[in-house]
Scaffold this motif. Sequence first.
Motif, short mmCIF file in Angstrom:
data_model
loop_
_atom_site.label_atom_id
_atom_site.label_comp_id
_atom_site.label_asym_id
_atom_site.label_seq_id
_atom_site.Cartn_x
_atom_site.Cartn_y
_atom_site.Cartn_z
N GLN A 199 -29.18 85.43 -53.36
CA GLN A 199 -29.17 85.30 -51.91
C GLN A 199 -30.60 85.48 -51.18
O GLN A 199 -30.76 84.77 -50.16
CB GLN A 199 -28.12 86.24 -51.37
N LYS A 200 -31.22 86.33 -51.65
CA LYS A 200 -32.50 86.65 -51.29
C LYS A 200 -33.76 86.09 -51.99
O LYS A 200 -34.83 86.14 -51.74
CB LYS A 200 -32.62 88.30 -50.78
N LEU A 201 -33.56 86.26 -53.50
CA LEU A 201 -34.74 86.03 -54.15
C LEU A 201 -34.55 84.84 -55.25
O LEU A 201 -33.18 84.59 -55.80
CB LEU A 201 -34.93 87.06 -55.11
N PHE A 202 -35.48 83.96 -55.31
CA PHE A 202 -35.68 82.77 -56.31
C PHE A 202 -36.62 82.92 -57.23
O PHE A 202 -37.89 83.22 -56.66
CB PHE A 202 -35.42 81.71 -55.46
N VAL A 203 -36.38 82.98 -58.42
CA VAL A 203 -37.31 83.00 -59.53
C VAL A 203 -37.38 81.97 -60.47
O VAL A 203 -36.12 81.68 -61.06
CB VAL A 203 -37.35 84.51 -60.15
N GLN A 204 -38.48 81.38 -61.02
CA GLN A 204 -38.26 80.18 -61.80
C GLN A 204 -39.54 80.31 -62.62
O GLN A 204 -40.74 80.54 -62.25
CB GLN A 204 -38.28 78.85 -61.25
N LEU A 205 -39.33 80.34 -64.12
CA LEU A 205 -40.43 80.83 -64.89
C LEU A 205 -40.25 79.49 -65.85
O LEU A 205 -39.18 79.26 -66.39
CB LEU A 205 -40.49 81.91 -65.76
N ASN A 206 -41.24 78.80 -66.31
CA ASN A 206 -41.26 77.77 -67.65
C ASN A 206 -42.54 77.94 -68.12
O ASN A 206 -43.66 77.76 -67.88
CB ASN A 206 -41.22 76.29 -66.77
N PHE A 207 -42.29 78.12 -69.52
CA PHE A 207 -43.34 78.44 -70.60
C PHE A 207 -43.02 77.02 -71.29
O PHE A 207 -42.17 76.29 -71.93
CB PHE A 207 -43.02 79.57 -71.62
N TYR A 208 -44.46 76.55 -72.07
CA TYR A 208 -44.35 75.25 -72.80
C TYR A 208 -45.47 75.51 -73.86
O TYR A 208 -46.36 76.03 -73.49
CB TYR A 208 -44.26 74.11 -72.02
N ASP A 209 -45.27 74.67 -74.89
CA ASP A 209 -46.21 74.67 -76.05
C ASP A 209 -46.11 73.18 -76.51
O ASP A 209 -45.21 72.72 -77.02
CB ASP A 209 -45.74 75.51 -77.02
N THR A 260 -31.44 70.29 -70.14
CA THR A 260 -32.25 71.60 -70.39
C THR A 260 -33.64 71.18 -70.50
O THR A 260 -34.24 72.39 -70.62
CB THR A 260 -31.84 71.78 -72.14
N LEU A 261 -33.94 70.18 -70.15
CA LEU A 261 -35.75 70.07 -69.41
C LEU A 261 -35.72 70.70 -68.18
O LEU A 261 -34.72 70.61 -67.56
CB LEU A 261 -35.99 68.69 -69.95
N HIS A 262 -37.01 71.22 -67.99
CA HIS A 262 -37.14 71.74 -66.72
C HIS A 262 -37.41 70.78 -65.81
O HIS A 262 -37.94 69.67 -65.96
CB HIS A 262 -38.47 72.55 -66.87
N ASN A 272 -42.13 72.26 -77.10
CA ASN A 272 -41.29 73.42 -76.97
C ASN A 272 -41.46 73.98 -75.77
O ASN A 272 -42.44 74.18 -75.30
CB ASN A 272 -41.35 74.26 -78.40
N SER A 273 -40.16 74.20 -75.08
CA SER A 273 -40.35 75.09 -73.61
C SER A 273 -39.09 75.68 -73.44
O SER A 273 -37.96 75.65 -74.28
CB SER A 273 -40.19 73.79 -72.79
N ILE A 274 -39.24 76.86 -72.62
CA ILE A 274 -37.99 77.80 -72.23
C ILE A 274 -38.41 77.91 -70.92
O ILE A 274 -39.41 78.43 -70.53
CB ILE A 274 -38.19 78.80 -73.17
N SER A 275 -37.13 77.89 -70.21
CA SER A 275 -37.38 78.15 -68.61
C SER A 275 -36.38 79.45 -68.29
O SER A 275 -35.02 79.13 -69.11
CB SER A 275 -37.44 76.88 -67.85
N PHE A 276 -36.66 80.06 -67.36
CA PHE A 276 -35.67 81.03 -66.72
C PHE A 276 -35.56 80.94 -65.30
O PHE A 276 -36.50 80.64 -64.65
CB PHE A 276 -36.25 82.47 -67.00
N LEU A 326 -47.79 78.04 -68.36
CA LEU A 326 -46.90 78.83 -67.69
C LEU A 326 -46.78 77.88 -66.52
O LEU A 326 -47.81 77.56 -65.60
CB LEU A 326 -47.16 80.13 -67.66
N ASP A 327 -45.63 77.59 -65.95
CA ASP A 327 -45.39 77.33 -64.38
C ASP A 327 -44.52 78.52 -63.92
O ASP A 327 -43.40 78.88 -64.43
CB ASP A 327 -44.51 76.02 -64.25
N ALA A 328 -44.88 79.07 -62.70
CA ALA A 328 -44.02 79.95 -62.18
C ALA A 328 -43.80 79.99 -60.52
O ALA A 328 -44.75 79.46 -59.94
CB ALA A 328 -44.74 81.37 -62.42
N GLU A 329 -42.66 80.52 -60.16
CA GLU A 329 -42.36 80.32 -58.77
C GLU A 329 -41.59 81.49 -58.22
O GLU A 329 -40.69 81.51 -58.93
CB GLU A 329 -41.82 78.90 -58.15
N VAL A 330 -41.80 82.16 -57.38
CA VAL A 330 -41.20 83.21 -56.74
C VAL A 330 -41.03 82.82 -55.06
O VAL A 330 -41.88 82.81 -54.28
CB VAL A 330 -41.68 84.67 -57.12
#
Length: 771
Positions: free
Chosen positions: A580-590, A122-124, A571-575, A628-632
């Motif tokens: 097929q065409k779109l990859f999105v990754q968000l990671n918030f941490y404190d 469950t860790l990013h 504490n962290s939460i990631s989405f 915040l770490d983000a990738e699209v």
Amino acid sequence: MTQKNWLVPVILLLCVASQASGQACNYDISGYIKDHQQKPVIHAAVRISNGPATYTDTAGYYHLGGLCAGNYTINCSVDSFMIAQKTFVLNSNITLNFTPFEPSTDLKEVVVSGTRVHELSTLHAVELDNKQLFQTTGRSLGESLKNIPGINTIQTGPGISKPVIHGLHSNRVLILNNGIRQEGQQWGSEHAPEIDPFIAGSMTIIEGAASLRYGSDAIAGVILLNPPALIDERLKGEVNLVGASNGRMGAVSGLLNGAGDKKWEGFQWRVQGTLKRAGNFKTANYYLNNSGIDERDFSGTMGYHREHFGLYGYYSSYHTKMGIFDGSHVGNLNDLYAAFARTKPITPSYFSYKINRSYQEVTHDLLKLNSYYNFNNNGRAEIVFARQSDLRNEYDVDLPYSSDPAVLNAPQVSFKIKTHTLDLTYHTPERNHFSGTYGVSGITQGNVFRGIRYLVPNFRNYGSGVFAIEKYTRNKWTLEGGLRYDYRWLKVYRRNDNSLTVYTQTHTYNNLTAAVGATWQATPELSISGNSGTAWRAPSVSELYIRGIHLSAASYEIGDSTLQAERSINNSISFKYNGQKLFVQLNFYDNEINNYIYAKPSLTGITLVSGTYPVFQYTQANVRLRGLDAEVNYHVLPALAIISKAAIVRGYNKSIHDYLVFMPADKFDNSVKFGLPDHGHFKQSYVSLQYVYTAKQTRVPPNSDYVAPPPGYGLLNYSMGTDLHLHNNPLNISLSIENLTNVAYRDYLNRFRYYADDLGINFILRTKLTF
């Protein structure tokens, strides 16, 4: 050639790529991943090299569509650990089924490179496969990870860098070389990891408090360097050649591996070696005198496996000699502040491979012996023993007053640390959706200091730990948690300043580490993970007792023997969305850290016989790091992808109610990548244009550093590559141009920004032949 002229060939190649992107790309790949009992493997990641990715559903089914004809590699992984891989030719719709952990009978090229997850899933986590690592060959370990959101590097000149995860580095980031904690003189920014990145077949970065499995200290995360899996073929190998214009760097690395015949069934082996050399590196306008590198590395592995057990031995030797930029050495206090104020150092500017004093020389040896046994109930036990020896010598430009050659040639600072570790681990079989990992570990460590100048004392260090991790997986949910207890005992041997009397001082530390996490696979494309954990770190000997000149950092550092252990609550939460065409990754941490230890600039200089140096004093504060770490990644067309990444860190010093020094500035990375159609022997060709913008770090306390943070800067990078097949032997070729417009800049996390600019334009040619 002007900056505008540099862009002409880039624009032409991009136009060619856009013309080619109209090819028909309508092929599909689909199949199932099931275990040996034909149970579906749920939420396994299935990724096409340089292409889209997806996850298996509750039936173990996956589907990838809109693919062009060509040669591909498909990777299957669970919780960022690869379980299967296959290379194939795509010229029609095909079905590929996989059985993890051992080659299936119909897919003879499946390579097994992992068997069990060793950390909380469950860790990013981010995994770099062999193809991605090829794009970074020739770089140091820290430089290899710079394009990952949330990862920065802290540098001391062009040759020394180490990874920074969410604003934290050094002993807060554990590096595992072939499963072994890297133990060396790596407590400061100027002590880079003593690892050859060429040894890695894949690399996994676990971001967050990952101390449960690997022991205390991993407040920021863990970096796993995994060598390629040993093979069952008679002979296979590869050769890497890398050349770079900046520093006129050249590197060659070769690998051979194989297995025994029927008489020696189960026997496997691999040997690998690297040579690397570079001369004075160049900024946009001048050379950095005495900044060369000379590196020689070797590793070897032998293994024997049967159905239920295996025995393996691994040895690696890393040796490097790195020059220390002449401009960081000044004679008096006035010269020091004059060097800070100059836009260009007054040192000579020319190219040379010669490395003069000052320089550092490092040798690191690692021996690993491990064995495993698979029980009939599908449980697995492992035992791992390792011995490491790390020798670091630093040679100053100022020689002692002596006519004895032995004294003149001796290092000013020399320390050797020896480490022995033993780990016992048991992986429970999966029952009623539960699986677990339990283990105990021990470490002994001794440091011997020799040299003309005092820096750190001799010491003995003992530690032990016990941990338990449990995981529950059912339908769309994965729940996991763990607990660990560690004990540390440290004894230092110090000499009085005015006598030869040696006295000792003992420190003991013990504490708990805990974490819980959950992942919800909302749809086959969308997953949400959350993790909460607490970890701790005992202060290093350097932070407690260092007192003297750090030559490679051109600084004078003072420790504090009263420092307390750090305690982190993370504490962290990631989405993650992977369509097929779109990859999105968000990671918030404190991350809240009490008793955070850092080297605080004292804003004074100290003048000694050898010169004048800025002073840094180790101190503690209660801090909070959020970010915040983000990738699209969006495929506008099957052959055209737009990739955007962002990394934002906010470090706040609660003890002074102001910002924390030496935090990474905001970074934004945008790139366009075109895939070219296969033509003859040329496969998987591409061109890419990247723009990386690093903002000015404005969030620093007033008068907190010797030099104010430098302005923000943007770098334009270009790369192109292709795969050739010569008599069925793949040849990978890549050409990159870094800092395409030759921008003059300084980076806030580079200690040598006090004295000089960062690197200018750099052409890099990479080739890898697999045979």
